[in-house]
Structure formats: C-alpha cells, structure tokens
Design a protein around this motif. Structure first.
Motif, PDB file in Angstrom:
ATOM      1  N   PRO A 289       1.016  -1.240   0.009  1.00 44.34           N
ATOM      2  CA  PRO A 289       0.019  -0.007  -0.024  1.00 44.34           C
ATOM      3  C   PRO A 289       0.944   1.399  -0.041  1.00 44.34           C
ATOM      4  O   PRO A 289       0.282   2.131  -0.462  1.00 44.34           O
ATOM      5  CB  PRO A 289      -0.994  -0.164   1.265  1.00 44.34           C
ATOM      6  CG  PRO A 289      -0.397  -1.112   2.191  1.00 44.34           C
ATOM      7  CD  PRO A 289       0.229  -2.014   1.111  1.00 44.34           C
ATOM      8  N   PHE A 290       2.072   1.282   0.497  1.00 44.62           N
ATOM      9  CA  PHE A 290       2.890   2.467   0.085  1.00 44.62           C
ATOM     10  C   PHE A 290       4.084   2.314  -0.577  1.00 44.62           C
ATOM     11  O   PHE A 290       4.004   2.942  -1.801  1.00 44.62           O
ATOM     12  CB  PHE A 290       3.600   2.842   1.693  1.00 44.62           C
ATOM     13  CG  PHE A 290       4.614   3.841   1.737  1.00 44.62           C
ATOM     14  CD1 PHE A 290       4.029   5.152   1.895  1.00 44.62           C
ATOM     15  CD2 PHE A 290       5.726   3.778   1.721  1.00 44.62           C
ATOM     16  CE1 PHE A 290       4.930   6.319   1.552  1.00 44.62           C
ATOM     17  CE2 PHE A 290       6.735   4.885   1.668  1.00 44.62           C
ATOM     18  CZ  PHE A 290       6.440   6.065   1.516  1.00 44.62           C
ATOM     19  N   TRP A 291       4.802   0.952  -0.471  1.00 43.04           N
ATOM     20  CA  TRP A 291       5.798   0.927  -1.335  1.00 43.04           C
ATOM     21  C   TRP A 291       5.633   1.040  -2.931  1.00 43.04           C
ATOM     22  O   TRP A 291       6.077   1.235  -4.021  1.00 43.04           O
ATOM     23  CB  TRP A 291       6.858  -0.174  -1.019  1.00 43.04           C
ATOM     24  CG  TRP A 291       7.518   0.416   0.272  1.00 43.04           C
ATOM     25  CD1 TRP A 291       7.582  -0.237   1.766  1.00 43.04           C
ATOM     26  CD2 TRP A 291       8.580   1.233   0.602  1.00 43.04           C
ATOM     27  NE1 TRP A 291       8.192   0.384   2.566  1.00 43.04           N
ATOM     28  CE2 TRP A 291       8.860   1.413   2.004  1.00 43.04           C
ATOM     29  CE3 TRP A 291       9.232   2.225  -0.433  1.00 43.04           C
ATOM     30  CZ2 TRP A 291       9.824   2.176   2.388  1.00 43.04           C
ATOM     31  CZ3 TRP A 291      10.028   3.081   0.352  1.00 43.04           C
ATOM     32  CH2 TRP A 291      10.437   2.896   1.641  1.00 43.04           C
ATOM     33  N   GLY A 292       4.201   0.118  -2.837  1.00 44.33           N
ATOM     34  CA  GLY A 292       3.758   0.147  -4.448  1.00 44.33           C
ATOM     35  C   GLY A 292       3.615   1.463  -5.179  1.00 44.33           C
ATOM     36  O   GLY A 292       4.103   1.533  -6.323  1.00 44.33           O
ATOM     37  N   TRP A 293       3.065   2.500  -4.255  1.00 45.40           N
ATOM     38  CA  TRP A 293       3.205   3.757  -5.238  1.00 45.40           C
ATOM     39  C   TRP A 293       4.647   4.304  -5.141  1.00 45.40           C
ATOM     40  O   TRP A 293       4.811   5.031  -6.379  1.00 45.40           O
ATOM     41  CB  TRP A 293       2.342   4.663  -4.396  1.00 45.40           C
ATOM     42  CG  TRP A 293       0.874   4.097  -4.190  1.00 45.40           C
ATOM     43  CD1 TRP A 293       0.489   3.492  -3.099  1.00 45.40           C
ATOM     44  CD2 TRP A 293      -0.055   4.396  -5.274  1.00 45.40           C
ATOM     45  NE1 TRP A 293      -0.950   3.506  -3.500  1.00 45.40           N
ATOM     46  CE2 TRP A 293      -1.309   3.881  -4.769  1.00 45.40           C
ATOM     47  CE3 TRP A 293      -0.099   4.762  -6.433  1.00 45.40           C
ATOM     48  CZ2 TRP A 293      -2.482   3.530  -5.637  1.00 45.40           C
ATOM     49  CZ3 TRP A 293      -1.364   4.796  -7.203  1.00 45.40           C
ATOM     50  CH2 TRP A 293      -2.395   4.118  -6.701  1.00 45.40           C
ATOM     51  N   VAL A 294       5.439   4.023  -4.548  1.00 49.03           N
ATOM     52  CA  VAL A 294       6.896   4.533  -4.720  1.00 49.03           C
ATOM     53  C   VAL A 294       7.390   3.918  -5.984  1.00 49.03           C
ATOM     54  O   VAL A 294       7.736   4.582  -6.856  1.00 49.03           O
ATOM     55  CB  VAL A 294       7.693   4.270  -3.430  1.00 49.03           C
ATOM     56  CG1 VAL A 294       9.105   4.385  -3.579  1.00 49.03           C
ATOM     57  CG2 VAL A 294       7.194   5.253  -2.251  1.00 49.03           C
ATOM     58  N   ILE A 295       7.096   2.710  -5.852  1.00 47.99           N
ATOM     59  CA  ILE A 295       7.479   1.792  -7.315  1.00 47.99           C
ATOM     60  C   ILE A 295       7.100   2.225  -8.292  1.00 47.99           C
ATOM     61  O   ILE A 295       7.625   2.437  -9.420  1.00 47.99           O
ATOM     62  CB  ILE A 295       7.369   0.148  -6.826  1.00 47.99           C
ATOM     63  CG1 ILE A 295       8.435  -0.171  -5.887  1.00 47.99           C
ATOM     64  CG2 ILE A 295       7.806  -0.518  -8.024  1.00 47.99           C
ATOM     65  CD1 ILE A 295       8.336  -1.753  -5.407  1.00 47.99           C
TER      66      ILE A 295
ATOM     67  N   VAL B  69      -2.799 -16.129   2.913  1.00 52.50           N
ATOM     68  CA  VAL B  69      -3.119 -14.909   2.704  1.00 52.50           C
ATOM     69  C   VAL B  69      -1.694 -14.097   2.811  1.00 52.50           C
ATOM     70  O   VAL B  69      -0.940 -14.052   3.625  1.00 52.50           O
ATOM     71  CB  VAL B  69      -4.056 -14.256   3.755  1.00 52.50           C
ATOM     72  CG1 VAL B  69      -4.166 -12.716   3.517  1.00 52.50           C
ATOM     73  CG2 VAL B  69      -5.368 -15.203   3.762  1.00 52.50           C
ATOM     74  N   ILE B  70      -1.618 -13.243   1.677  1.00 54.61           N
ATOM     75  CA  ILE B  70      -0.253 -12.400   1.816  1.00 54.61           C
ATOM     76  C   ILE B  70      -0.527 -11.073   2.124  1.00 54.61           C
ATOM     77  O   ILE B  70       0.275 -10.236   2.742  1.00 54.61           O
ATOM     78  CB  ILE B  70       0.336 -12.307   0.235  1.00 54.61           C
ATOM     79  CG1 ILE B  70       0.715 -13.926  -0.027  1.00 54.61           C
ATOM     80  CG2 ILE B  70       1.431 -11.465   0.207  1.00 54.61           C
ATOM     81  CD1 ILE B  70       1.084 -14.021  -1.468  1.00 54.61           C
ATOM     82  N   GLN B  71      -1.703 -10.564   1.602  1.00 52.31           N
ATOM     83  CA  GLN B  71      -1.953  -9.060   2.118  1.00 52.31           C
ATOM     84  C   GLN B  71      -3.288  -8.584   1.932  1.00 52.31           C
ATOM     85  O   GLN B  71      -4.075  -9.453   1.295  1.00 52.31           O
ATOM     86  CB  GLN B  71      -0.789  -7.987   1.475  1.00 52.31           C
ATOM     87  CG  GLN B  71      -1.432  -8.078  -0.137  1.00 52.31           C
ATOM     88  CD  GLN B  71      -0.528  -7.048  -1.008  1.00 52.31           C
ATOM     89  OE1 GLN B  71       0.662  -7.226  -1.005  1.00 52.31           O
ATOM     90  NE2 GLN B  71      -1.098  -6.300  -1.632  1.00 52.31           N
ATOM     91  N   HIS B  72      -3.775  -7.393   2.354  1.00 50.31           N
ATOM     92  CA  HIS B  72      -4.978  -6.983   2.391  1.00 50.31           C
ATOM     93  C   HIS B  72      -5.300  -5.729   1.618  1.00 50.31           C
ATOM     94  O   HIS B  72      -6.211  -5.436   1.113  1.00 50.31           O
ATOM     95  CB  HIS B  72      -5.801  -6.926   3.572  1.00 50.31           C
ATOM     96  CG  HIS B  72      -6.175  -8.412   4.060  1.00 50.31           C
ATOM     97  ND1 HIS B  72      -6.852  -9.253   3.314  1.00 50.31           N
ATOM     98  CD2 HIS B  72      -5.923  -8.997   5.152  1.00 50.31           C
ATOM     99  CE1 HIS B  72      -7.159 -10.280   4.028  1.00 50.31           C
ATOM    100  NE2 HIS B  72      -6.526 -10.122   5.046  1.00 50.31           N
ATOM    101  N   GLU B  73      -4.196  -4.837   1.394  1.00 48.03           N
ATOM    102  CA  GLU B  73      -4.061  -3.571   0.858  1.00 48.03           C
ATOM    103  C   GLU B  73      -3.272  -3.316  -0.060  1.00 48.03           C
ATOM    104  O   GLU B  73      -2.165  -3.912   0.158  1.00 48.03           O
ATOM    105  CB  GLU B  73      -3.853  -2.456   2.261  1.00 48.03           C
ATOM    106  CG  GLU B  73      -5.031  -2.075   3.004  1.00 48.03           C
ATOM    107  CD  GLU B  73      -6.407  -1.512   2.293  1.00 48.03           C
ATOM    108  OE1 GLU B  73      -6.029  -0.853   1.362  1.00 48.03           O
ATOM    109  OE2 GLU B  73      -7.376  -2.215   2.677  1.00 48.03           O
ATOM    110  N   PRO B  74      -3.719  -2.889  -1.110  1.00 47.51           N
ATOM    111  CA  PRO B  74      -4.838  -2.030  -1.415  1.00 47.51           C
ATOM    112  C   PRO B  74      -5.843  -3.102  -1.948  1.00 47.51           C
ATOM    113  O   PRO B  74      -7.114  -2.717  -2.077  1.00 47.51           O
ATOM    114  CB  PRO B  74      -4.396  -1.321  -2.659  1.00 47.51           C
ATOM    115  CG  PRO B  74      -3.019  -1.855  -3.190  1.00 47.51           C
ATOM    116  CD  PRO B  74      -2.441  -2.585  -2.068  1.00 47.51           C
ATOM    117  N   VAL B  75      -5.513  -4.353  -2.048  1.00 45.75           N
ATOM    118  CA  VAL B  75      -6.354  -5.394  -2.353  1.00 45.75           C
ATOM    119  C   VAL B  75      -5.830  -6.819  -1.718  1.00 45.75           C
ATOM    120  O   VAL B  75      -4.777  -6.860  -1.425  1.00 45.75           O
ATOM    121  CB  VAL B  75      -6.559  -5.730  -3.972  1.00 45.75           C
ATOM    122  CG1 VAL B  75      -7.261  -4.807  -4.675  1.00 45.75           C
ATOM    123  CG2 VAL B  75      -5.119  -6.094  -4.545  1.00 45.75           C
ATOM    124  N   THR B  76      -6.753  -7.667  -1.523  1.00 51.30           N
ATOM    125  CA  THR B  76      -6.367  -9.125  -0.796  1.00 51.30           C
ATOM    126  C   THR B  76      -5.630  -9.718  -1.788  1.00 51.30           C
ATOM    127  O   THR B  76      -6.056  -9.933  -3.004  1.00 51.30           O
ATOM    128  CB  THR B  76      -7.630  -9.641  -0.414  1.00 51.30           C
ATOM    129  OG1 THR B  76      -8.433  -8.806   0.426  1.00 51.30           O
ATOM    130  CG2 THR B  76      -7.131 -10.973   0.385  1.00 51.30           C
TER     131      THR B  76
END
Ligand SMILES: Nc1nc2c(ncn2[C@@H]2O[C@H](COP(=O)(O)OP(=O)(O)OP(=O)(O)O)[C@@H](O)[C@H]2O)c(=O)[nH]1
Ligand SMILES: [Mg+2]
Lengths: 656, 107
Positions: A289-295, B69-76
């Motif tokens: 959710p954060f680093w994704g945007w940085v990338i 489960v790996i993550q939930h944000e921004p999507v699961t």
C-alpha cells in the motif's frame, strides 16, 4: 458409444490443432515455436484476444490456431468466448492443452474438461523451469494414464520439449476419458444426447456428452450453437431439461473438483516450496500500500527519463541537429536544386516547410526516436509482469470509474495503439465495463504515434506545457469516466486477477516486439505524416484553405482561440488524431502558434476521436449505434474542454 | 448488511466441511484472515455472482483447499498453489474460511 469425431487415421497429416489453456501459460510462445510465426507474447493474462493461425512447420499439412486464454468453461468474458467458439465451430483434429506445471490442480481441472470432449488431446505442462526451481515433482505417467492423453513437459521459452510435443501430436488418438456425475445429471445427459443426436443439422465437433455438460452449465456459446443447429421445438425441450435440474453448473464443477483433488493428492509427489527469491520480494513491494506507489513513481520516472530525456533530448539532438541538419539535409537540398529545375517544386521538397526538410526530418529525426524509446520501455514493462500489479494498485480508482483494476490493461495498452487496445477490452467481464473502457480509450488515451507528435511539439514549448496537457487530459478522463459510470446502467464486477511472477524480460522478445511496432509506425504513420505536411503546403499555396477557414472560424478562432488556418488541421484530425496534430505541427514550425494556442490545440486534438480505424473497431466490437453515439459525445466534448482551457490559460496569463 | 455474520454461507452446493478437511467453528472470511496466515476454504456467500464463483473455483479457491493470505491492502492477495491471485476486499469478504491451527499437515 456413438462417435461424432472425424475418422482418425493412424498419424496426423492434415487438419487443425487448437492450442488451448489458461491465460499467460505460454500458448503463444509455443505457437511461435511450432509455426515459426510471430505473435504477441507478454507477461500478463489477456495478451491474445483473437485467434491466430499458422502452419505447423514440422507436420506438413497441419494448421495450428492460437486462442485467448480461458479460466474455465463455460466462458464468461468475450475473449474466453472466442476460444469456446473455436472448440465448437472449427473442424479440429486435436487439442493441444498448454498448462502451468507449477499449478497442477488448476491445470488438470481444465485438462479434464478438454479430455471429455473426446478429441485427440496432448497436454504440454509448460514452465517446467519454474516448477523445477520450486521443487515441484509430478507423477507424469499416472496423469497421462488417468486422462488417456500424453503429457509432455516443456519449457517453451527455451524450446525444451517441443520435439516430443510434435511426436505426441502426430500419434495422438481420440481421448476416451470418462467420469461420472451425480445421477440426475447423468440422466439429463443421456436425455440430451438422445434429443440432439438425431436432430442436429451438423455433426458436433466435440463429444455430445461434453456438449451436454457445457449446455447444462449454462454456456452461452454452446446455447447459440445448439439454437443454430437444432429445430426450435427440440431446443425448447433442452431448455426445460436444464431448468428441471437444481444448480447443475455448480454440481458439475463440484464433481470435477473432487475428482481433481483426489487425483492431485496421488500425482503430486512434491508440492514444492513457494518462491522466496528477488521476484517474490519485488512482487510484495510492487503491491504494497505504500511502497507500491513509490515503485510506480519510480517506473513512471524511468519512463520519463528514458523517453523524455534520453529519447526526445539526447537522441533527437543527435539525429535532428547533427545527422539531418548538418549532413543529410544539405546534401538532399543540393541534389534537388541541381536536378529539379522548377522553383516551386524545389520549395515543395526542400524549402523551409518542404516535404523532406520539414516532413521527413520531423518524422524520422524527431518522432522516430521518441516512439522507439517508448516502444522499448513499453515492451520491457509488458514482459516484466508489472501490468497486473498495476491493476491491483489502481483498483480503487477504477472502482470510482465503474470498473475494476483490470481495466488498467486496455488503458495502458492504448498508449501503444488505441485500436488494438479496444480489442483487449474483451478481457473485461461485463458489457458495461467494456463500454466504459472503450469510451475512455476513444476519448482520452493518446496512442504512441500521437504521443510522439504531441511530445515533440510540447517539448518545444516548455515542461509545464507537457504537465498542463497531461493534467487536463487526465482530469477529463476521470470526470467523464466518473459521470459515465453513473449514467450507464449495470453492475460492476469485483476484481479477480492473477499476478504472474515478475520475470526478467527476454531481450529477444522485447526487440522483436519493438521492431514489429516500428514497422507499423514506418508503414502507417510516417506516410500519413508526410501526406499531412504536403496537404498543408498545398492548402497554404492554393488558398483552398479559404472556405475551410471560413467554415471553421466560429469554433476554431471564436471558441478555441486558434488562428483560422487551424481549421484545416482539425479536418485532418477527423481522419486521425496524430494527422491533425501534424497539421498543427506545421503551423507551429511556421511560427503561427503561441504557447497557449499550442497547449489548447494539443488538448483538443488529444480528446478527439483517435482514428478511422478505431471508429471501425468500436463499430465492430460494440455496434454502430454506440460508435455513432461516442462520436457525437466525444467531438463536442473535446471542443468544449479545449475552449475552456484556452480561456483559463489566458485568464491566468500563462505562457505570456 | 455488510459483515459476514448475518450472511448465509454454504450456498451454491459448496457446503460446510465438504471433505472433512476443516470443521466448522465460526464464520470467518478471507478478508478477516491476518496476512501471513494459511487458511482452509469452506464456502461462499450466497450473494456471490455465479460467474465470479466459477472463476474462483477454477483458480483453485475451492472448499477444502488451503491458501495463504499475503496482504489485504490495497487489495487482498492470496497464494494458491504456486500462483498469486489479487481479489477485491469485498470479494474476499464473501469467501468463508477456517483459520488453520494444524496447517502443517496439509498442502
Ligand atoms: N519461465 C518461463 N516463462 C515462460 C515459459 N513459457 C512462456 N513463458 C512466459 O510466460 C509469459 C506468457 O507467455 P504467452 O505465450 O504470452 O502466454 P499465453 O498463454 O499466450 O497468454 P495469453 O495470450 O494471455 O492467454 C511470457 O512472458 C513468456 O515469456 C516457460 O516455459 N518458462
Ligand atoms: Mg497468447
């Protein structure tokens, strides 16, 4: 048992083989290996959205069709339906299933459905390199025996297993796989067979039992096929047969899942370890959710640097000033002046706005480096596997636009070619989403040819001009998308997309894709660019421009604030956006446009209808009423946005 | 009515504890599973559209199977076999799971 398949000789010497499998498992790579023909290969599901045909090099007389990936039957999206139609309508001699060896359960679930069809079946368990690296071990002999089909292990990108595949295809026999379903479904299936067997106007390509299973599962494609080939009263009987069952689709799928579960527990000797390498780690970051945007910011910055700074700056400087300015153009000018006696023709060819000195120089020295660097970067991005991650990252935004993150795919591909990207909207699940994505593509996504012209022009003004242009176009895209999502009725589909492993792009594949795209640019765009430059020259010299200027004056000068000659460019823009931009390019070269006028004109022309080809595509894919409706929306909208921007820029005194 | 508790699960013929792999304890969805945990799938909300259901099953998100489960944000994002699937949180909320306490014995 009744057999509807063509009589099978000992070895395969003629007919068509269909390549079928899940999305992104390497079907198109195998197609290239077997036919020697180039097709698009990229690392995201949904690369192939139409069938491609070719002759198998190693088996004379035999043809191969490459199909879009299917997740399961019955198909739900339009690209899957294309594949289902191949199975029903194409007189197939065999099926070549391509599957991902490391995802065995999923692959075998599809194998089961294909095996039931009764055609000769060969399964290529592909991506063996990745399966081995993860330690996956399989009991191939047992799988093969269970499905009555040869299983070949392949690593398509290295050509491994291709020879065995050919040998297996030549020997393949009709598949006799059979499994039992719950009693009521079995009864319905034999009813189906009895009804259909004697009444079909054309023999089915696949087993009647498999056809019946598709029908009971609610498949639209086989429903259409049956309606075409059966008397109406029989079709009605089939409908009531299906309605008499309780949730047949789910129970058929459940029976298959159970079969695969029990089989997998026997044939999966080692399930392997999850990938822990750089690819897996980078994958986490890219959807963080954060680093994704940085990338994402890094990716965009690299793109800007490579295309904007290196391509449009360094390369253009070298080609335009040094190669063309100091070497080629003086030589050509001298040659023309020596050989052509007519003054006006000399001017037409090598004058300040001449066909060669301006048209060819711009097309080759200015726009060519920009599109070349762009195509290279684009190919790398496609092959890395980043695009599906972008779908995950942008899902929220597309939700506001009434779609899901998968729509990012056609949008990004539109930057290459809008017309092709409109075909890719097939991967979207609902009609409504396909419509919304097509509208935004037609309205606000500039294709590479246009990007080249626009960038070349705006870069000569200032970087802030580029920013204003990009900002306004994005704003219009978001506003129109948001509004359209509220006006077009229907539900949106929730995101469900596979994230393939991030892979290091193969240099050869990126190069070949770039070359194929450059060929398109050289064949289709450059001639148009030259034609545009010639047309502007002639209009200028002959005062044919007069009536055009007069006709377009109220809108072009009055509302958009452009010089009246720009009417001609907008007329050209009806044929193609980049063609119109070319006209404006010429005007700029003649010093007719101020910075405000350039930005206004570029925004207006970007928002125009892309090109005739794209309008034909909308008509073909979405229907002519929609194509006309879109044109009637987009053209006024483009002019409205351009005029407003012009007023705003003048009011704040930008560029003065 | 957004949360799972009041929704009816076990529709679509994909009922509870299909293969005895995981026994029912309490309704718990994929969206509630902490990242990093392995869970066994149990069933689906009745409001799940048939077309999404069919794709989920085909991708291997089927009752009795295990996923991580790996993550939930921004999507699961979940790992199924050796592939990763991204699904919208609202979709993950329609998938009922049993948290794993004995995940080691299953693959
Ligand atoms: N590591 C590895 N990668 C492969 C192999 N075969 C194909 N690929 C890669 O997988 C990606 C997908 O290949 P395609 O041939 O486009 O797959 P496809 O099945 O045609 O995909 P769709 O047209 O989207 O259904 C590409 O990036 C290939 O380079 C293989 O055997 N090993
Ligand atoms: Mg393909």
């Amino acid at each position: 048992m009744h057999c509807h398949n063509a009589v099978v000789s000992e070895t395969l010497t003629e007919g068509t083989i269909a390549l079928i499998g899940h999305p992104n498992v390497g079907k198109s790579v195998l197609f290239q290996q077997l036919t020697g023909q180039r097709v698009m290969v990229s690392n995201y599901p949904g690369t192939t959205v139409e069938v491609a045909r070719g002759a198998v090099r190693q088996i004379p007389g035999v043809a191969l069709v490459d199909t879009p990936g299917v997740v399961t039957f019955p198909p739900f999206s339009e690209d899957e339906a294309v594949t289902a139609r191949v199975l029903l309508n194409e007189p197939l001699r065999a099926i070549l299933q391509v599957g991902d060896a490391k995802n065995l359960r999923r692959t075998l679930l599809l194998t089961l459905q294909l095996a039931e069809m009764g055609l000769p079946l060969v399964v290529a368990l592909n991506m063996m390199d990745e399966a081995e690296r993860r330690g996956v071990t399989l009991d191939i002999a047992q799988i093969s025996q269970q499905f009555d089909a040869p299983i070949i292990l392949t690593t398509a990108i290295h050509g491994q297993g291709v020879d065995q595949l050919i040998a297996a295809l030549q020997e393949a026999k009709p598949c006799r796989f059979w499994m039992e379903y719950p009693a009521d479904i079995e009864t319905a299936l034999s009813d189906f067979q009895n009804q259909v067997e004697t009444n079909l106007s054309r023999a089915a390509n696949i087993n009647l039992r498999a056809l019946g299973l598709l029908w009971l599962s609610g498949d639209q494609v086989s429903a259409a096929w049956l309606r075409d080939h059966l008397p109406a009263e029989i079709y009605a009987k089939l409908e009531s047969l299906r309605l008499s069952l309780e949730a047949p689709a789910q129970r058929i799928q459940q029976a298959r899942l159970e079969k695969i579960d029990s089989l997998a527990s026997r044939v999966l000797i080692n399930v392997g370890q999850a990938d822990q390498g750089w690819s897996a780690r980078l994958s986490r970051w890219s959807t963080h959710p954060f680093w994704g945007w940085v990338i994402l910011a890094l990716v965009l910055y690299s793109l800007y640097w490579f295309v904007g700074v290196f391509g449009a700056g360094v390369l253009v400087g070298m080609l335009e000033e040094q190669l063309f300015g100091q070497v080629i153009n003086p030589a050509v000018t001298r040659l023309v002046e020596l050989t052509i006696p007519f003054r006006w023709l000399q001017e037409f060819l090598v004058g300040p706005y001449g066909l060669w000195t301006m048209g060819m120089t711009y097309a080759v020295a200015l726009i060519f480096p920009i599109v070349t660097t762009f195509f290279l970067a684009f190919g790398i991005l496609e092959d890395s596997g980043y695009l599906p991650r972008l779908a995950a990252l942008s899902n929220r935004m597309f939700k506001a636009l009434g779609m899901n993150g998968k729509a990012v795919l056609p949008m990004v591909l539109g930057l290459g070619c809008v017309t092709m990207a409109m075909l890719t909207t097939r991967v979207l699940e609902s009609k409504r989403e396909r419509l919304l994505a097509t509208l935004l593509l037609a309205l606000a996504v500039p294709c590479s040819a246009q990007l080249g012209v626009v960038m070349g022009l705006l870069a000569s003004v200032s970087f802030s001009a580029v920013l204003i242009w990009a900002g306004v176009v994005t704003l219009v895209l978001l506003a129109v998308g948001w509004l359209a999502a509220r006006l077009v009725p229907g539900e949106r589909t929730m995101l469900l997309v596979e994230l393939p492993p991030l892979r290091i792009p193969q240099v050869s594949n990126v190069m070949l894709k770039t070359l194929a795209r450059l060929e398109w640019y050289a064949k289709e765009v450059v001639p148009l660019f030259l034609f545009g430059a010639a047309l502007m020259f002639i209009l200028d010299k002959t005062s044919l421009l007069g009536w055009l200027i007069h006709a377009g004056e109220p809108i072009v000068s009055g509302w958009l604030g452009l010089p009246p000659q720009a009417s001609a460019a907008f007329v050209m823009g009806f044929l193609r956006r980049d063609f119109g931009a070319t006209g404006l390019f010429v005007m700029e070269a003649q010093g007719l446009l101020t910075p405000v006028q350039i930005v206004t004109a570029m925004v207006t022309i970007t928002l125009f209808i892309p090109c005739i080809a794209s309008v034909m595509m909308i008509g073909k894919e979405r229907g002519w009423r929609i194509a006309l409706g879109m044109m009637a929306t987009i053209i006024p909208l483009a002019i409205l946005a351009g005029g407003l921007l012009n007023r705003l820029l003048l009011a704040i005194g930008w560029g003065a | 009515m957004r949360r799972f508790g009041r929704r009816r699960f076990g529709q679509h013929g994909f009922g509870f504890g299909r293969r005895g792999a995981c026994r029912r304890r309490f309704a718990f969805t994929l969206a509630d599973t902490p990242a990093g945990q392995r869970v066994c799938l149990r069933g689906f909300s009745s409001s799940l559209p048939a077309e999404r259901l069919s794709h989920l099953l085909a991708y291997g998100l089927a009752p009795g199977r295990w996923v991580q489960v790996i993550q939930h944000e921004p999507v699961t994002v979940v790992q199924v076999e050796h592939s990763e699937l991204a699904l919208e949180n609202d979709l993950a909320r329609q998938i009922e799971v049993t948290p794993a306490d004995d995940s080691s014995q299953n693959a």
